[in-house]
Design a protein around this motif. Structure first.
Motif, short mmCIF file in Angstrom:
data_model
loop_
_atom_site.label_atom_id
_atom_site.label_comp_id
_atom_site.label_asym_id
_atom_site.label_seq_id
_atom_site.Cartn_x
_atom_site.Cartn_y
_atom_site.Cartn_z
N ASN A 112 -39.11 39.73 21.44
CA ASN A 112 -40.15 40.84 20.94
C ASN A 112 -40.27 40.78 19.33
O ASN A 112 -40.66 41.37 18.66
CB ASN A 112 -39.55 42.23 20.95
N ALA A 113 -39.87 39.32 18.99
CA ALA A 113 -40.03 39.04 17.45
C ALA A 113 -41.13 39.34 16.86
O ALA A 113 -41.05 40.12 15.62
CB ALA A 113 -39.53 37.49 17.02
N THR A 114 -42.44 38.91 17.29
CA THR A 114 -43.58 39.26 16.75
C THR A 114 -44.26 40.45 17.36
O THR A 114 -45.74 40.64 17.32
CB THR A 114 -44.50 38.14 16.58
N THR A 115 -43.82 41.27 18.29
CA THR A 115 -44.42 42.50 19.00
C THR A 115 -44.56 43.50 18.00
O THR A 115 -43.71 44.27 17.53
CB THR A 115 -43.40 42.86 20.13
N LEU A 116 -45.88 43.40 17.28
CA LEU A 116 -46.16 44.48 16.48
C LEU A 116 -46.53 45.78 17.06
O LEU A 116 -46.82 45.77 18.36
CB LEU A 116 -47.47 44.13 15.64
N LEU A 117 -46.86 46.88 16.36
CA LEU A 117 -47.32 48.20 17.28
C LEU A 117 -48.25 48.09 18.02
O LEU A 117 -47.95 48.52 19.41
CB LEU A 117 -47.54 49.19 16.06
N SER A 118 -49.37 47.48 17.90
CA SER A 118 -50.49 47.58 18.58
C SER A 118 -50.08 46.76 20.05
O SER A 118 -50.63 46.97 21.03
CB SER A 118 -51.86 47.17 18.23
N ILE A 119 -49.42 45.54 19.67
CA ILE A 119 -49.21 44.77 20.74
C ILE A 119 -48.25 45.39 21.78
O ILE A 119 -48.33 45.57 23.08
CB ILE A 119 -48.57 43.44 20.57
N ASP A 120 -47.34 46.24 21.15
CA ASP A 120 -46.26 47.10 21.96
C ASP A 120 -46.91 48.03 22.92
O ASP A 120 -46.77 48.43 23.87
CB ASP A 120 -45.27 47.41 21.07
N LEU A 121 -48.11 48.70 22.09
CA LEU A 121 -48.74 49.90 22.58
C LEU A 121 -49.66 49.45 23.80
O LEU A 121 -49.67 50.08 24.89
CB LEU A 121 -49.74 50.30 21.54
N VAL A 122 -50.13 48.10 23.68
CA VAL A 122 -50.94 47.82 24.90
C VAL A 122 -50.00 47.36 25.83
O VAL A 122 -50.28 47.21 27.16
CB VAL A 122 -51.89 46.47 24.41
N LYS A 123 -48.86 46.67 25.78
CA LYS A 123 -47.96 46.27 26.83
C LYS A 123 -47.70 47.80 27.46
O LYS A 123 -47.30 47.56 28.85
CB LYS A 123 -46.57 45.99 26.21
N MET A 124 -47.37 48.64 26.74
CA MET A 124 -46.68 49.89 27.33
C MET A 124 -47.92 50.63 28.26
O MET A 124 -47.83 50.90 29.39
CB MET A 124 -46.18 50.82 26.43
N ALA A 125 -49.13 50.77 27.62
CA ALA A 125 -50.30 51.35 28.50
C ALA A 125 -51.02 50.63 29.48
O ALA A 125 -51.05 51.16 30.58
CB ALA A 125 -51.45 51.67 27.23
N LEU A 126 -51.15 49.29 29.21
CA LEU A 126 -51.86 48.45 30.33
C LEU A 126 -50.79 47.68 31.14
O LEU A 126 -51.24 47.52 32.08
CB LEU A 126 -53.01 47.76 29.70
N GLY A 127 -49.97 47.17 30.35
CA GLY A 127 -48.98 46.21 31.16
C GLY A 127 -48.25 47.08 32.19
O GLY A 127 -47.83 46.80 33.63
N GLN A 128 -47.61 48.28 31.67
CA GLN A 128 -46.71 49.17 32.16
C GLN A 128 -47.43 50.32 33.07
O GLN A 128 -46.76 50.96 33.95
CB GLN A 128 -45.44 49.56 31.49
N PHE A 129 -48.51 50.51 32.50
CA PHE A 129 -49.37 51.64 32.77
C PHE A 129 -48.59 53.11 32.56
O PHE A 129 -48.66 53.84 33.59
CB PHE A 129 -49.76 51.51 34.51
N ASP A 130 -47.83 53.00 31.68
CA ASP A 130 -47.03 54.27 31.16
C ASP A 130 -48.10 55.05 30.09
O ASP A 130 -47.92 54.88 29.06
CB ASP A 130 -45.65 53.87 30.42
N LEU A 131 -49.04 55.52 30.68
CA LEU A 131 -50.10 56.15 29.79
C LEU A 131 -49.54 57.34 29.12
O LEU A 131 -49.94 57.33 27.95
CB LEU A 131 -51.18 56.80 30.65
N GLY A 132 -48.60 58.13 29.43
CA GLY A 132 -48.07 59.23 28.81
C GLY A 132 -47.35 58.77 27.55
O GLY A 132 -47.84 59.27 26.33
#
Lengths: 92, 289
Positions: B237-257
């Motif tokens: 996760n060394a270069t997982t910046l905020l927006s990358i993490d956010l997209v992973k969470m929202a679109l990758g895991q579909f954790d919209l909440g």
């Protein structure tokens, strides 16, 4: 009108209605009673609108801090916000 | 004499306001609605209250991403601002070479983000990239897919390459606006080069420099495409910046909440810092005249 696409809930609707009403009231106030910006403790000139913005933004952070430190008991956080709002409008 | 204030001019921005309502306000309100609910798809939502906010505030993942993001923005500002000013100070002030420098420096700004990412992704590869291959041949261990330090150096150098020109061009514009009389006065006083910079150029450049810092801060704080193309957020996760993490969470895991709660906090931080910059900028403007 179908509102499902925006996934509305009653609390969020109330939240936005309150903000919209506040903005409307402040717009009307700004038109009816124009005011000169004043210098406050932040050493910067602010108008009523600026102070409202500082209040709303600060309140968001107060609520988050309360949630993180104390836990979900937002009515108390809102009381802190109210005190903060009074302080901002009085001194900022 | 006091200026007449005509509030009717506000009606002229009504079309923009409508556009912004559709492109920003409605999506933002939807995000707020998502943040207090849970969904398993199919457009069915269940009330969750402030659960996601609490979860996010206690999530190490979010604080780590925020830390990395702040570090990234701080590093690129610390490099780009002095470097941009230095370049602007040393650029030819007029004539052919001045225009030549301006055109050359504008080039990186015209390249789309994903292309910049792809350029550096290939450039840094040890097998076919010029940079990676050369460093490897020199015996310097460099592999941005496996080494955290190399990955960070790559995305920082890439951002510096892409955006320092913006700071330089703005600083150059600031320098060009200084009347010759100031320099002549400094010459009469036998001011040193440093004194000229400190007391004439820097104060006169401050306004545009603040705009440059604000633009670079906001842009770097929201950066997504370039590091995503180069490192994909890795190694680990060394270069997982905020927006990358956010997209992973929202679109990758579909954790919209949780992702919605995360983005609201992200938005508030940007709003706060931008407001501080804006206030400082307007204060500087008032002081300047």
């Amino acid at each position: 009108m179908k509102m499902e696409w925006m996934a509305w809930t009653t609390p969020t609707a109330i939240f936005f209605i309150v903000i919209a009403c506040t903005l409307t009231v402040f717009t009307v106030l700004a038109i009816k009673f124009p005011e000169a910006p004043r210098m406050g403790i932040l050493r910067t000139e602010t108008t009523r609108g600026d102070r409202l913005f500082i209040t709303l933004l600060g309140s968001a952070f107060i609520n988050l801090a309360w949630l993180g430190v104390v836990g979900a008991n937002q009515p108390y956080a809102l009381m802190v916000c109210l005190a903060y709002a009074v302080a901002v409008f009085r001194w900022v | 004499m006091e200026k007449t204030v005509n509030q009717k001019a506000w009606f002229l921005i009504l079309p923009v306001l409508l556009l912004v309502a559709f492109s920003a306000v409605i999506p933002l309100m939807t995000v707020v609605n998502y943040s207090v609910q849970d969904t398993f798809g199919n457009n069915q939502f269940f009330w969750a209250g402030l659960e996601w906010f609490e979860e996010m505030l206690r999530s190490e993942r979010m604080w780590d991403a925020l830390g990395r993001q702040l570090m990234f923005s701080a590093i690129i500002l610390a490099i780009q601002v002095p470097l941009g000013v230095f370049i602007a100070l040393n650029m030819p002030k007029s004539g052919f070479w001045s225009s030549f420098c301006l055109v050359m420096m504008s080039l990186p700004l015209l390249i789309p983000w994903n292309v910049v990412g792809t350029i550096w992704q290939i450039f840094g590869r040890v097998d076919i990239g010029l940079l990676g291959y050369t460093l490897d041949a020199l015996g310097i261990p460099y592999n941005y897919t496996q080494n955290t330090f190399a990955a960070w150096v790559t995305i920082i150098v890439m951002d510096v390459w892409h955006w320092t020109s913006l700071v330089a061009l703005l600083a150059f514009a600031g320098l060009k606006s200084i009347p010759d009389a100031y320099y002549q006065a400094a010459k009469i006083d036998q001011a040193s080069r440093w004194a000229i910079f400190r007391y004439i150029e820097l104060p006169k450049m401050m306004g545009v420099l603040m705009i440059a810092i604000l633009l670079r801060f906001m842009d770097s704080f929201m950066i997504y495409t370039e590091p995503f193309v180069v490192t994909g957020g890795g190694p680990g996760n060394a270069t997982t910046l905020l927006s990358i993490d956010l997209v992973k969470m929202a679109l990758g895991q579909f954790d919209l909440g949780p992702a919605a709660a995360f983005s609201i906090m992200y938005y508030l931080v940007i709003l706060l810092i931008s407001y501080v910059f804006y206030t400082v900028m307007t204060n500087l403007d008032k002081k300047g005249g």
